[in-house]
Scaffold this motif. Structure first.
Motif, PDB file in Angstrom:
ATOM      1  N   THR A 187      -2.068   4.107   3.381  1.00  0.00           N
ATOM      2  CA  THR A 187      -3.347   4.764   3.111  1.00  0.00           C
ATOM      3  C   THR A 187      -4.501   3.979   3.765  1.00  0.00           C
ATOM      4  O   THR A 187      -4.280   3.179   4.681  1.00  0.00           O
ATOM      5  N   ASP A 188      -5.716   4.234   3.286  1.00  0.00           N
ATOM      6  CA  ASP A 188      -6.918   3.593   3.847  1.00  0.00           C
ATOM      7  C   ASP A 188      -6.842   2.062   3.866  1.00  0.00           C
ATOM      8  O   ASP A 188      -7.389   1.424   4.761  1.00  0.00           O
ATOM      9  N   ASP A 189      -6.143   1.483   2.880  1.00  0.00           N
ATOM     10  CA  ASP A 189      -6.040   0.012   2.830  1.00  0.00           C
ATOM     11  C   ASP A 189      -5.446  -0.525   4.137  1.00  0.00           C
ATOM     12  O   ASP A 189      -5.958  -1.482   4.735  1.00  0.00           O
ATOM     13  N   ASP A 200       0.836  -1.207   0.000  1.00  0.00           N
ATOM     14  CA  ASP A 200       0.000   0.000   0.000  1.00  0.00           C
ATOM     15  C   ASP A 200       0.874   1.262   0.000  1.00  0.00           C
ATOM     16  O   ASP A 200       0.707   2.156  -0.849  1.00  0.00           O
ATOM     17  N   ASP A 213      -2.044   1.447  -5.141  1.00  0.00           N
ATOM     18  CA  ASP A 213      -1.899   1.155  -3.704  1.00  0.00           C
ATOM     19  C   ASP A 213      -2.734  -0.063  -3.316  1.00  0.00           C
ATOM     20  O   ASP A 213      -2.295  -0.919  -2.543  1.00  0.00           O
ATOM     21  N   THR A 214      -3.911  -0.166  -3.907  1.00  0.00           N
ATOM     22  CA  THR A 214      -4.801  -1.271  -3.550  1.00  0.00           C
ATOM     23  C   THR A 214      -4.388  -2.589  -4.200  1.00  0.00           C
ATOM     24  O   THR A 214      -4.384  -3.635  -3.542  1.00  0.00           O
TER      25      THR A 214
HETATM   26 MG   LIG Z   1      -5.638   3.376  -0.535  1.00  0.00          MG
END
Ligand SMILES: [Mg+2]
Length: 301
Positions: free
Chosen positions: A53-55, A25, A264-265
Protein backbone atom coordinates in the motif's frame (compact mmCIF):
# COMPACT_ATOMS: atom_id res chain seq x y z
CA UNK A 1 33.68 -1.12 14.56
CA UNK A 2 31.08 0.88 12.69
CA UNK A 3 28.49 -0.16 10.13
CA UNK A 4 29.56 -0.07 6.52
CA UNK A 5 29.31 3.60 5.53
CA UNK A 6 30.05 3.16 1.80
CA UNK A 7 27.21 4.14 -0.52
CA UNK A 8 26.75 0.56 -1.68
CA UNK A 9 26.66 -0.75 1.90
CA UNK A 10 24.10 1.88 2.84
CA UNK A 11 21.93 1.11 -0.18
CA UNK A 12 22.01 -2.64 0.55
CA UNK A 13 20.87 -2.03 4.13
CA UNK A 14 18.14 0.37 3.01
CA UNK A 15 16.88 -2.13 0.44
CA UNK A 16 16.82 -4.91 3.04
CA UNK A 17 14.78 -2.68 5.34
CA UNK A 18 12.50 -1.69 2.45
CA UNK A 19 11.85 -5.40 1.79
CA UNK A 20 10.94 -5.95 5.43
CA UNK A 21 8.71 -2.88 5.37
CA UNK A 22 6.92 -4.04 2.21
CA UNK A 23 6.27 -7.53 3.61
CA UNK A 24 4.84 -6.02 6.82
CA UNK A 25 2.70 -3.59 4.84
CA UNK A 26 1.44 -6.09 2.26
CA UNK A 27 0.79 -8.97 4.66
CA UNK A 28 -0.57 -6.62 7.35
CA UNK A 29 -3.08 -5.12 4.93
CA UNK A 30 -4.41 -8.62 4.20
CA UNK A 31 -5.95 -8.57 7.65
CA UNK A 32 -8.34 -5.77 6.75
CA UNK A 33 -10.10 -8.45 4.68
CA UNK A 34 -12.81 -9.94 6.96
CA UNK A 35 -12.40 -13.44 5.48
CA UNK A 36 -8.81 -13.45 6.77
CA UNK A 37 -9.62 -12.60 10.42
CA UNK A 38 -9.64 -16.27 11.57
CA UNK A 39 -6.22 -16.81 9.95
CA UNK A 40 -4.75 -14.02 12.05
CA UNK A 41 -5.74 -15.74 15.30
CA UNK A 42 -4.14 -18.99 14.11
CA UNK A 43 -1.07 -17.25 12.69
CA UNK A 44 -1.77 -18.68 9.24
CA UNK A 45 -0.82 -16.92 6.04
CA UNK A 46 -3.55 -15.83 3.62
CA UNK A 47 -3.18 -16.82 -0.04
CA UNK A 48 -0.95 -14.52 -2.12
CA UNK A 49 -0.12 -12.39 -3.89
CA UNK A 50 -0.21 -9.66 -1.23
CA UNK A 51 -0.38 -6.11 -2.51
CA UNK A 52 1.58 -3.37 -0.79
CA UNK A 53 0.00 0.00 0.00
CA UNK A 54 0.98 3.68 0.39
CA UNK A 55 3.54 2.79 3.09
CA UNK A 56 5.68 0.89 0.58
CA UNK A 57 5.08 3.29 -2.31
CA UNK A 58 6.34 6.25 -0.24
CA UNK A 59 9.24 4.25 1.23
CA UNK A 60 10.39 3.49 -2.33
CA UNK A 61 10.59 7.27 -2.89
CA UNK A 62 12.63 7.72 0.30
CA UNK A 63 15.17 5.11 -0.83
CA UNK A 64 15.21 6.45 -4.41
CA UNK A 65 16.06 9.95 -3.14
CA UNK A 66 18.79 8.61 -0.84
CA UNK A 67 20.26 6.56 -3.70
CA UNK A 68 20.33 9.62 -5.98
CA UNK A 69 21.31 12.38 -3.52
CA UNK A 70 22.94 10.51 -0.59
CA UNK A 71 20.78 12.56 1.78
CA UNK A 72 17.18 13.80 1.87
CA UNK A 73 16.50 16.50 -0.72
CA UNK A 74 13.03 17.72 0.20
CA UNK A 75 12.08 18.96 -3.27
CA UNK A 76 13.17 15.72 -4.89
CA UNK A 77 11.28 13.75 -2.26
CA UNK A 78 8.08 15.78 -2.70
CA UNK A 79 8.38 15.39 -6.47
CA UNK A 80 8.83 11.62 -6.21
CA UNK A 81 5.88 11.26 -3.82
CA UNK A 82 3.68 13.26 -6.20
CA UNK A 83 4.83 11.65 -9.45
CA UNK A 84 4.45 8.12 -8.13
CA UNK A 85 1.25 8.69 -6.18
CA UNK A 86 -1.25 5.94 -6.92
CA UNK A 87 -4.63 7.03 -5.58
CA UNK A 88 -5.70 3.41 -4.99
CA UNK A 89 -2.93 2.52 -2.52
CA UNK A 90 -4.79 3.57 0.61
CA UNK A 91 -3.49 7.08 1.20
CA UNK A 92 -5.41 9.28 3.60
CA UNK A 93 -7.68 11.91 2.01
CA UNK A 94 -5.49 14.89 3.01
CA UNK A 95 -2.34 13.39 1.48
CA UNK A 96 -4.26 12.30 -1.64
CA UNK A 97 -5.30 15.89 -2.22
CA UNK A 98 -1.89 17.32 -1.32
CA UNK A 99 -0.02 15.06 -3.74
CA UNK A 100 -2.48 15.77 -6.55
CA UNK A 101 -1.98 19.52 -6.07
CA UNK A 102 1.83 19.13 -5.97
CA UNK A 103 1.63 17.11 -9.18
CA UNK A 104 -0.34 19.96 -10.74
CA UNK A 105 2.42 22.43 -9.86
CA UNK A 106 1.54 23.45 -6.29
CA UNK A 107 4.23 24.32 -3.72
CA UNK A 108 4.53 21.52 -1.16
CA UNK A 109 5.82 23.97 1.45
CA UNK A 110 2.59 25.97 1.42
CA UNK A 111 0.26 23.02 0.90
CA UNK A 112 1.77 20.83 3.62
CA UNK A 113 1.88 23.70 6.13
CA UNK A 114 -1.77 24.56 5.44
CA UNK A 115 -3.19 21.09 6.21
CA UNK A 116 -5.61 20.80 9.12
CA UNK A 117 -6.19 24.53 9.56
CA UNK A 118 -2.50 25.34 9.48
CA UNK A 119 -1.40 22.82 12.11
CA UNK A 120 -0.01 20.34 9.59
CA UNK A 121 -0.81 16.63 9.57
CA UNK A 122 0.00 14.61 12.67
CA UNK A 123 -0.78 11.36 10.87
CA UNK A 124 1.56 8.37 10.94
CA UNK A 125 2.51 8.71 7.26
CA UNK A 126 5.94 10.24 7.82
CA UNK A 127 6.82 7.43 10.25
CA UNK A 128 5.44 4.56 8.15
CA UNK A 129 7.86 5.15 5.25
CA UNK A 130 11.09 5.99 7.05
CA UNK A 131 12.69 2.82 8.44
CA UNK A 132 14.87 2.30 5.31
CA UNK A 133 16.40 5.74 5.92
CA UNK A 134 17.39 4.58 9.40
CA UNK A 135 18.96 1.51 7.84
CA UNK A 136 20.88 3.72 5.39
CA UNK A 137 22.33 5.65 8.36
CA UNK A 138 22.92 2.66 10.64
CA UNK A 139 26.49 3.94 11.10
CA UNK A 140 25.15 7.30 12.36
CA UNK A 141 21.84 7.25 14.32
CA UNK A 142 21.99 11.00 14.98
CA UNK A 143 22.15 11.72 11.26
CA UNK A 144 19.31 9.23 10.72
CA UNK A 145 17.17 11.21 13.15
CA UNK A 146 18.09 14.52 11.53
CA UNK A 147 17.42 13.34 7.97
CA UNK A 148 14.12 11.77 9.07
CA UNK A 149 13.07 15.13 10.51
CA UNK A 150 13.74 16.79 7.15
CA UNK A 151 11.94 14.00 5.28
CA UNK A 152 8.66 14.50 7.10
CA UNK A 153 7.92 18.09 6.03
CA UNK A 154 6.75 17.57 2.42
CA UNK A 155 3.63 15.87 3.79
CA UNK A 156 3.63 16.08 7.61
CA UNK A 157 4.51 19.27 9.47
CA UNK A 158 2.87 18.75 12.86
CA UNK A 159 5.54 18.22 15.50
CA UNK A 160 4.21 14.80 16.52
CA UNK A 161 4.34 13.45 12.96
CA UNK A 162 7.89 14.75 12.57
CA UNK A 163 9.04 13.24 15.87
CA UNK A 164 7.32 9.96 14.98
CA UNK A 165 9.45 9.75 11.84
CA UNK A 166 12.58 10.63 13.84
CA UNK A 167 11.84 7.85 16.33
CA UNK A 168 11.32 5.15 13.71
CA UNK A 169 14.47 6.15 11.84
CA UNK A 170 16.46 6.14 15.07
CA UNK A 171 15.13 2.67 15.88
CA UNK A 172 16.04 1.32 12.44
CA UNK A 173 19.53 2.83 12.67
CA UNK A 174 20.11 1.27 16.10
CA UNK A 175 18.64 -2.09 14.99
CA UNK A 176 21.06 -2.11 12.04
CA UNK A 177 24.13 -1.63 14.24
CA UNK A 178 27.09 -3.93 13.52
CA UNK A 179 27.43 -6.88 15.86
CA UNK A 180 23.72 -7.63 15.91
CA UNK A 181 20.67 -5.86 17.27
CA UNK A 182 20.73 -4.24 20.73
CA UNK A 183 18.63 -5.45 23.66
CA UNK A 184 15.01 -4.29 23.78
CA UNK A 185 15.87 -1.90 26.63
CA UNK A 186 18.91 -0.49 24.82
CA UNK A 187 16.89 0.07 21.64
CA UNK A 188 14.15 2.08 23.32
CA UNK A 189 16.61 3.96 25.57
CA UNK A 190 18.59 4.88 22.48
CA UNK A 191 15.52 6.10 20.61
CA UNK A 192 14.26 8.09 23.62
CA UNK A 193 17.64 9.83 23.89
CA UNK A 194 17.48 10.88 20.22
CA UNK A 195 13.98 12.39 20.06
CA UNK A 196 12.78 15.74 21.46
CA UNK A 197 10.07 16.23 24.09
CA UNK A 198 6.72 15.31 22.58
CA UNK A 199 3.69 13.04 22.97
CA UNK A 200 5.57 10.47 20.88
CA UNK A 201 8.49 10.71 23.31
CA UNK A 202 6.16 10.34 26.31
CA UNK A 203 4.61 7.29 24.66
CA UNK A 204 8.06 5.81 24.07
CA UNK A 205 8.94 6.20 27.76
CA UNK A 206 5.73 4.42 28.63
CA UNK A 207 6.58 1.70 26.10
CA UNK A 208 9.99 1.34 27.78
CA UNK A 209 8.26 0.87 31.14
CA UNK A 210 6.02 -1.83 29.63
CA UNK A 211 8.68 -3.95 27.93
CA UNK A 212 8.11 -6.83 30.35
CA UNK A 213 4.33 -6.90 29.92
CA UNK A 214 3.22 -10.28 28.62
CA UNK A 215 0.01 -9.24 26.91
CA UNK A 216 0.41 -7.15 23.75
CA UNK A 217 -3.31 -6.31 23.68
CA UNK A 218 -3.01 -4.58 27.06
CA UNK A 219 0.02 -2.65 25.91
CA UNK A 220 -1.77 -1.67 22.69
CA UNK A 221 -4.77 -0.49 24.71
CA UNK A 222 -2.48 1.80 26.71
CA UNK A 223 -0.13 3.02 23.97
CA UNK A 224 -2.55 2.92 21.02
CA UNK A 225 -2.02 0.87 17.86
CA UNK A 226 -2.91 3.32 15.12
CA UNK A 227 -6.70 3.31 15.37
CA UNK A 228 -6.58 7.12 15.20
CA UNK A 229 -3.79 6.95 12.57
CA UNK A 230 -1.79 9.62 14.45
CA UNK A 231 1.95 9.38 14.96
CA UNK A 232 1.63 9.27 18.76
CA UNK A 233 -1.10 6.61 18.54
CA UNK A 234 1.11 4.43 16.29
CA UNK A 235 4.85 4.77 16.85
CA UNK A 236 5.23 3.89 20.58
CA UNK A 237 3.44 0.54 20.22
CA UNK A 238 5.19 -0.30 16.94
CA UNK A 239 8.61 0.30 18.50
CA UNK A 240 7.60 -1.61 21.66
CA UNK A 241 6.71 -4.56 19.45
CA UNK A 242 9.86 -4.26 17.32
CA UNK A 243 12.11 -3.97 20.39
CA UNK A 244 10.71 -7.15 21.92
CA UNK A 245 11.45 -9.33 18.90
CA UNK A 246 14.52 -7.89 17.17
CA UNK A 247 15.90 -10.75 15.12
CA UNK A 248 12.61 -12.67 14.89
CA UNK A 249 10.56 -11.23 12.04
CA UNK A 250 7.72 -13.74 12.24
CA UNK A 251 7.15 -13.26 15.96
CA UNK A 252 7.31 -9.49 15.60
CA UNK A 253 4.84 -9.51 12.72
CA UNK A 254 2.20 -11.68 14.38
CA UNK A 255 2.42 -9.88 17.70
CA UNK A 256 1.94 -6.55 15.93
CA UNK A 257 -0.84 -7.67 13.60
CA UNK A 258 -2.86 -9.48 16.24
CA UNK A 259 -3.67 -6.37 18.27
CA UNK A 260 -5.35 -4.76 15.25
CA UNK A 261 -5.47 -1.03 14.57
CA UNK A 262 -3.65 0.43 11.56
CA UNK A 263 -2.15 -2.97 10.83
CA UNK A 264 -0.45 -2.30 7.49
CA UNK A 265 1.35 0.69 8.98
CA UNK A 266 2.30 -0.79 12.36
CA UNK A 267 3.59 -3.89 10.56
CA UNK A 268 5.41 -1.76 7.97
CA UNK A 269 7.22 0.09 10.76
CA UNK A 270 8.06 -3.10 12.65
CA UNK A 271 9.13 -4.92 9.48
CA UNK A 272 11.34 -2.05 8.33
CA UNK A 273 13.04 -1.74 11.72
CA UNK A 274 13.66 -5.48 12.08
CA UNK A 275 14.97 -5.95 8.55
CA UNK A 276 17.47 -3.15 9.09
CA UNK A 277 19.34 -5.69 11.23
CA UNK A 278 21.18 -8.65 9.74
CA UNK A 279 19.11 -11.15 11.73
CA UNK A 280 15.68 -9.57 11.22
CA UNK A 281 14.88 -10.39 7.60
CA UNK A 282 11.42 -11.67 6.67
CA UNK A 283 11.12 -15.37 5.71
CA UNK A 284 11.82 -16.00 2.02
CA UNK A 285 8.43 -17.68 1.56
CA UNK A 286 6.74 -14.48 2.76
CA UNK A 287 8.82 -12.27 0.48
CA UNK A 288 7.77 -14.42 -2.48
CA UNK A 289 4.09 -13.69 -1.86
CA UNK A 290 4.53 -9.92 -2.02
CA UNK A 291 3.71 -8.12 -5.26
CA UNK A 292 6.81 -6.83 -7.10
CA UNK A 293 8.08 -3.32 -6.31
CA UNK A 294 7.12 -0.62 -8.81
CA UNK A 295 9.43 -0.53 -11.85
CA UNK A 296 10.91 2.85 -10.85
CA UNK A 297 11.94 1.63 -7.37
CA UNK A 298 15.67 1.54 -6.59
CA UNK A 299 17.49 -1.79 -6.96
CA UNK A 300 20.80 -3.20 -5.77
CA UNK A 301 23.93 -1.44 -7.03
MG1 LIG B 1 -1.03 1.78 4.03
Amino acid sequence: MTADSSSDGRLERALASLRGLAVGDALGSQFFVPANYPLLKRRELPPGPWQWTDDTEMACSVVAVLAAHHRIDQDALARSFAEHHDFDRGYGPAVNRLLRLVREGGDWRELSAALFNGQGSWGNGAAMRIAPLGAWYADDPEQATHQAEISAYPTHQHREAVVGAMAVAAAAALAGAPGGPPSAEALLDGVIALVPKSAVGAGLRRARDMLDYGDPATVAAVLGCGRRTTAHDTVPFALWSAARALGDYEEAFWTTAQVGGDVDTTCAIVGGVLASGKTGSPPGAWVEQVEAFPDWAPASA
